[in-house]
Design a protein around this motif. Structure first.
Motif, mmCIF file in Angstrom:
data_model
loop_
_atom_site.group_PDB
_atom_site.id
_atom_site.type_symbol
_atom_site.label_atom_id
_atom_site.label_comp_id
_atom_site.label_asym_id
_atom_site.label_seq_id
_atom_site.Cartn_x
_atom_site.Cartn_y
_atom_site.Cartn_z
ATOM 1 N N LEU A 34 23.777 35.455 -4.568
ATOM 2 C CA LEU A 34 24.343 35.593 -6.027
ATOM 3 C C LEU A 34 23.494 34.949 -6.750
ATOM 4 C CD1 LEU A 34 27.500 33.603 -4.514
ATOM 5 C CD2 LEU A 34 27.307 36.118 -5.538
ATOM 6 N N ASP A 35 22.072 34.642 -6.886
ATOM 7 C CA ASP A 35 21.387 34.745 -7.836
ATOM 8 C C ASP A 35 20.101 35.672 -8.124
ATOM 9 O OD1 ASP A 35 19.771 33.047 -6.156
ATOM 10 O OD2 ASP A 35 20.063 31.516 -6.766
ATOM 11 N N ASP A 36 20.002 36.150 -6.441
ATOM 12 C CA ASP A 36 19.401 37.687 -6.791
ATOM 13 C C ASP A 36 18.078 36.351 -6.640
ATOM 14 O OD1 ASP A 36 20.808 39.639 -7.578
ATOM 15 O OD2 ASP A 36 20.859 39.470 -9.406
ATOM 16 N N SER A 37 17.789 35.300 -6.250
ATOM 17 C CA SER A 37 16.578 35.199 -5.892
ATOM 18 C C SER A 37 16.431 35.561 -4.423
ATOM 19 C CB SER A 37 16.702 33.318 -5.109
ATOM 20 O OG SER A 37 16.948 32.992 -6.376
ATOM 21 N N VAL A 38 16.970 36.146 -3.469
ATOM 22 C CA VAL A 38 16.669 36.979 -2.875
ATOM 23 C C VAL A 38 17.570 37.889 -2.442
ATOM 24 C CG1 VAL A 38 16.371 36.849 -0.049
ATOM 25 C CG2 VAL A 38 16.560 34.984 -0.750
ATOM 26 N N ILE A 39 17.598 38.983 -2.317
ATOM 27 C CA ILE A 39 17.781 40.690 -2.619
ATOM 28 C C ILE A 39 17.970 40.817 -1.197
ATOM 29 C CG2 ILE A 39 18.044 42.409 -3.168
ATOM 30 C CD1 ILE A 39 17.359 40.844 -5.123
ATOM 31 N N LEU A 40 19.098 41.247 -0.930
ATOM 32 C CA LEU A 40 20.651 42.215 0.558
ATOM 33 C C LEU A 40 20.587 43.519 0.456
ATOM 34 C CD1 LEU A 40 21.837 41.287 3.090
ATOM 35 C CD2 LEU A 40 23.427 41.331 2.067
ATOM 36 N N GLU A 41 19.691 43.722 0.662
ATOM 37 C CA GLU A 41 20.640 45.719 1.071
ATOM 38 C C GLU A 41 21.188 45.860 1.879
ATOM 39 O OE1 GLU A 41 17.581 49.381 -1.257
ATOM 40 O OE2 GLU A 41 16.974 48.984 1.208
ATOM 41 N N VAL A 42 22.138 46.310 2.377
ATOM 42 C CA VAL A 42 23.266 47.001 3.291
ATOM 43 C C VAL A 42 22.744 48.986 2.902
ATOM 44 C CG1 VAL A 42 25.075 47.364 4.418
ATOM 45 C CG2 VAL A 42 24.044 44.855 3.329
ATOM 46 N N THR A 43 22.344 48.844 4.961
ATOM 47 C CA THR A 43 21.563 50.646 4.710
ATOM 48 C C THR A 43 23.093 50.345 5.579
ATOM 49 O OG1 THR A 43 20.753 49.705 6.390
ATOM 50 C CG2 THR A 43 19.505 50.328 4.192
ATOM 51 N N GLU A 44 23.474 51.795 6.326
ATOM 52 C CA GLU A 44 23.946 52.814 7.139
ATOM 53 C C GLU A 44 23.661 51.655 8.641
ATOM 54 O OE1 GLU A 44 23.854 56.950 7.640
ATOM 55 O OE2 GLU A 44 24.482 57.241 5.555
ATOM 56 N N ASP A 45 21.834 51.625 8.968
ATOM 57 C CA ASP A 45 21.979 51.069 9.962
ATOM 58 C C ASP A 45 21.835 49.550 10.165
ATOM 59 O OD1 ASP A 45 21.972 53.834 10.912
ATOM 60 O OD2 ASP A 45 20.076 53.781 9.308
ATOM 61 N N GLU A 46 21.636 48.408 8.861
ATOM 62 C CA GLU A 46 20.460 47.615 8.670
ATOM 63 C C GLU A 46 21.444 46.587 7.647
ATOM 64 O OE1 GLU A 46 16.573 48.149 10.405
ATOM 65 O OE2 GLU A 46 16.479 48.848 7.758
ATOM 66 N N GLU A 47 20.683 45.795 7.323
ATOM 67 C CA GLU A 47 20.822 44.776 6.705
ATOM 68 C C GLU A 47 20.297 43.529 5.825
ATOM 69 O OE1 GLU A 47 25.829 42.733 6.000
ATOM 70 O OE2 GLU A 47 24.299 41.786 7.725
ATOM 71 N N ARG A 48 19.053 44.940 5.201
ATOM 72 C CA ARG A 48 17.716 43.705 4.816
ATOM 73 C C ARG A 48 18.159 42.912 3.768
ATOM 74 N NH1 ARG A 48 15.640 50.050 3.453
ATOM 75 N NH2 ARG A 48 15.481 51.129 5.554
ATOM 76 N N CYS A 49 16.990 41.874 3.781
ATOM 77 C CA CYS A 49 16.942 40.701 3.272
ATOM 78 C C CYS A 49 15.267 40.433 2.382
ATOM 79 C CB CYS A 49 16.954 39.035 3.967
ATOM 80 S SG CYS A 49 18.725 38.962 4.486
ATOM 81 N N PHE A 50 15.493 41.121 1.447
ATOM 82 C CA PHE A 50 13.674 40.998 0.470
ATOM 83 C C PHE A 50 14.155 39.196 -0.103
ATOM 84 C CE2 PHE A 50 15.078 45.014 0.910
ATOM 85 C CZ PHE A 50 14.045 46.606 1.402
ATOM 86 N N LEU A 51 12.065 38.840 -0.106
ATOM 87 C CA LEU A 51 12.248 38.272 -1.818
ATOM 88 C C LEU A 51 12.483 39.014 -3.486
ATOM 89 C CD1 LEU A 51 9.552 35.689 -0.778
ATOM 90 C CD2 LEU A 51 12.279 35.353 -1.357
#
Length: 737
Positions: free
Chosen positions: A259-276
């Motif tokens: 929610l505060d964008d400290s960690v970015i969640l990216e959802v694709t067709e195949d996976e859920e990715r977490c980025f700093l």
């Protein structure tokens, strides 16, 4: 049973500057008592009072194990003089101590505490020095109080001092409320240390501070494997295991970070990715800027007579470029962004030299750069043109507000003034540095990336060169023909054989590639040391073992790993002698004439060029040098690095140095040595792979000696790196097409 002793420090028997563990003799009424414990700044002549208990050490006999220690502030002039001359107060040595005590007598310490500016009454002490000495004395008293209070939380004095240096009077409050703040604020304190402190002060297992810090720690640790993201399920499982808490609690706190964008969640067709957030933005910004660069194409190369210029270059250098090389030169100059990749001896340098000759002939301003100092130096030597590290090209600097935060003088508002930039050793460039570089590139500028795609990727996160090539957006020249005139060299031949998964050619009569078959790390180490000790009777006899020769081990630990080899080779090449000063730092003995390496980037340390006397700042991870002088009184090292910079290291910065008679394969990247020895091991499946061996072998110019097991050699060549890095640069590039 707790007892108290009071006496004067007679001598320091042992002191570990890393954890401050100290053994000292104390004169208690003319009886020497050996004390042990964790102490900062104990010096002979200092009077102390200590609480503890007597123990019997199985080897050293009776010792006094200290639980609490205080320095007794002296009152008579002799004691005050002994206290000051010991060096306890920075800026005062024996001579100045006598002058100060002669002037102020038994009022000296009162003056230091209450009116230090009066020190300027003493000849040779200015007002600025007086103020600094007064502050040092006051800080010592405050620090001692903090150290004692933190000791009940099992925080050792070395960390207590770091905390006090950062937080001063707020130290206790921060420790008791959110010790995880230390991770960002105090160098050397990571999550595990902060977590230990948190548990000792009673922070709850499920505290949001702890969970959030654990998530960020786990995300950061995945980058040590070179990844720019981690799958959400994998992240939650790892954090739950590390913290010993329920996975649902991790999910809840992770959602707040989304929610505060400290960690970015990216959802694709195949996976859920977490980025700093930082690395997520680095990949996106890099892709956007690179694609923006190729869309801004005002190049007019149609009028360039390439045939004429290439022919002229060939005549000057008395060489003939073949079809592939000529096409590579023309493509690189015509394209806004292009790539050349190939192994040793395949003509990368020849092509670079042809390109810069043509650029000079048509009046274009070019810039040469590489990720490390040694790589930039090699590039300068091979092109006869100036080459800078990428950091220096970008004019690295620290902000005035925060001297921990690195920034670059060259950026989107102050771009690099160049028509054409060539980056060598591109495989070593990570995504953060690539992003900073692209921000500083003008729209008009063309780029050429040169590297060996089969070498180890960058130490930092990302797989930039590989991603650029796999995107299939930019023209790529792949060189696989050996052009170098010494193509009969077994080093080059065998490097290419290893890269193709074949065993190297091992000839008994070879003069540049040797294999000594032996088993066990103990025997491998013994063979290496025998060669070093008897080098005048070996093929190494024509080399300077400090300048031309390097041991490159795949492992840090073990009998034939870097740590053990460094100690043993130091004893052979630079043994202790009463004519050479030495200094102990942790488990390492640094000695005059030792070969050392900087193991982390230090952008602020000052240097002086020994030839031009030019001054500057910055020594970088992988830079190597020789210790020329050790000042035991000041506790400093004077090192001359191989680019002829003189640097003075104070005690607290010696943790940035390692002996470098032996280095890891990763630390050898970007470097080149005339002769190398590589230990070859069995086991360590997956880690000891073809990439690692190929990278090590390609560091040698004239001689390679492999020492180890044939089966280990076969295993490394068969083993291809299985864990592909999780990166998104290639797909981001296509998003901006």
């Amino acid at each position: 049973m707790v007892e108290t002793i009071k006496g004067t420090i007679d001598r320091i028997i042992y002191h570990n500057s890393d954890n401050l563990y100290t053994i000292a003799d104390v004169d208690v009424n003319d009886i020497l008592i050996t004390i042990v414990g964790y102490f900062e700044n104990l010096k002979p002549g200092i009077e102390i009072e200590a609480d503890g208990e007597y123990i019997n050490h199985i080897k050293y006999g009776e010792q006094f194990k200290v639980e609490k220690l205080e320095i007794v502030i002296p009152t008579d002039t002799d004691s005050i003089y002994n206290y000051l001359k010991s060096g306890m107060v920075g800026g005062i040595g024996p001579k100045k101590a006598k002058e100060i005590v002669d002037h102020f007598g038994d009022k000296t310490l009162e003056i230091l505490e209450k009116d230090p500016m009066r020190l300027s009454e003493v000849k040779g002490i200015g007002k600025k020095t007086a103020l600094l000495v007064g502050l040092e004395y006051k800080n010592q008293g405050n620090m001692r109080d903090i150290v004692l209070k933190l000791s009940k939380y099992n925080i050792k004095p070395n960390y207590a001092k770091k905390l006090y240096d950062e937080y001063k009077g707020d130290t206790l409050n921060i420790i008791q409320t959110n010790p995880y703040a230390l991770i960002d604020d105090v160098y050397g304190i990571g999550f595990k240390r902060a977590d230990q402190i948190a548990m000792s002060v009673g922070i709850e297992m499920e505290s949001p501070y702890r969970i959030i810090s654990g998530i960020k720690y786990t995300l950061s640790s995945c980058y040590r494997d070179g990844n720019t993201y981690i799958l959400k399920d994998e992240l939650e499982e790892k954090v739950a295991k590390i913290l010993g808490v329920n996975k649902d609690i991790i999910s809840h706190n992770l959602a707040n970070l989304f929610l505060d964008d400290s960690v970015i969640l990216e959802v694709t067709e195949d996976e859920e990715r977490c980025f700093l957030k930082e690395l997520y933005e680095c990949e996106i910004e890099s892709a956007k800027n690179l694609m923006g660069l190729i869309s801004y194409n005002e190049k007019d190369s149609e009028e360039i007579d390439f045939d004429k210029l290439i022919k002229k270059y060939e005549e000057i250098n008395e060489i003939n470029l073949d079809k592939t090389q000529k096409e590579a030169v023309i493509s690189a100059i015509k394209s806004k962004v292009s790539i050349i990749t190939g192994g040793p001896g395949t003509g990368k340098t020849t092509i670079i030299n042809a390109i810069i000759y043509i650029l000079g002939s048509i009046g274009e301003k070019y810039t040469l750069t590489a990720p490390t100092g040694r790589a930039a130096k090699r590039m300068s030597e091979s092109t006869k043109s100036e080459a800078k590290t990428i950091h220096r090209l970008l004019e690295y600097e620290y902000t005035l507000e925060d001297d921990h935060f690195l920034s670059f003088g060259k950026n989107e508002d102050n771009t690099i003034d160049s028509d054409y930039i060539i980056i060598d050793e591109m495989s070593m460039v990570d995504i953060s540095l690539f992003d900073a570089f692209l921000k500083a590139v003008k729209n008009k500028t063309s780029l050429l990336f040169v590297g060996d795609i089969d070498q180890l990727p960058s130490v930092g996160a990302g797989n930039v060169l590989s991603d650029l090539i796999s995107s299939e957006i930019f023209p790529v020249t792949k060189l696989d023909t050996i052009y170098r005139q010494d193509k009969e060299s077994l080093i080059i031949t065998n490097a290419h054989r290893i890269n193709k998964g074949k065993m190297p050619i091992l000839k008994k009569e070879a003069d540049d590639f040797y294999f000594i078959n032996t088993i066990t790390q103990e025997k491998i180490k013994r063979n290496i040391l025998n060669i070093v000790y008897n080098y005048k009777n070996t093929p190494l006899k024509r080399y300077d073992l400090l300048k031309d020769f390097q041991i490159i081990s795949p492992l840090k630990k073990g009998l034939a790993g870097v740590s053990e080899l460094n100690k043993s080779v130091q004893d052979i090449l630079n043994p202790a002698h009463n004519t050479k000063n030495e200094i102990q730092h942790g488990s390492t003995t640094f000695r005059e004439n030792d070969k050392v390496m900087q193991i982390k980037n230090n952008y602020q340390i000052k240097w002086t060029d020994i030839n031009t006397l030019k001054k500057g700042e910055g020594v970088f991870n992988g830079d190597m040098g020789i210790i020329k002088k050790i000042d035991k009184e000041k506790q400093t090292l004077e090192i001359i690095f191989d680019d002829e910079k003189r640097v003075i290291y104070p005690k607290e910065q010696m943790e940035e140095l390692n002996l470098s008679y032996a280095i890891t394969v990763h630390k050898s990247q970007g470097s080149e040595f005339k002769a190398i020895i590589i230990p070859i091991f069995s086991g360590y499946s997956g880690f000891l792979n073809r990439n690692l061996l190929y990278t090590a072998v390609t560091r040698a110019k004239e001689m390679v000696i492999l020492i180890g097991e044939v089966n280990g050699l076969k295993s490394m060549i068969k083993s291809v790196q299985k864990n592909k890095r999780k990166t998104t640069l290639a797909e981001r590039l296509h998003d901006f097409l």
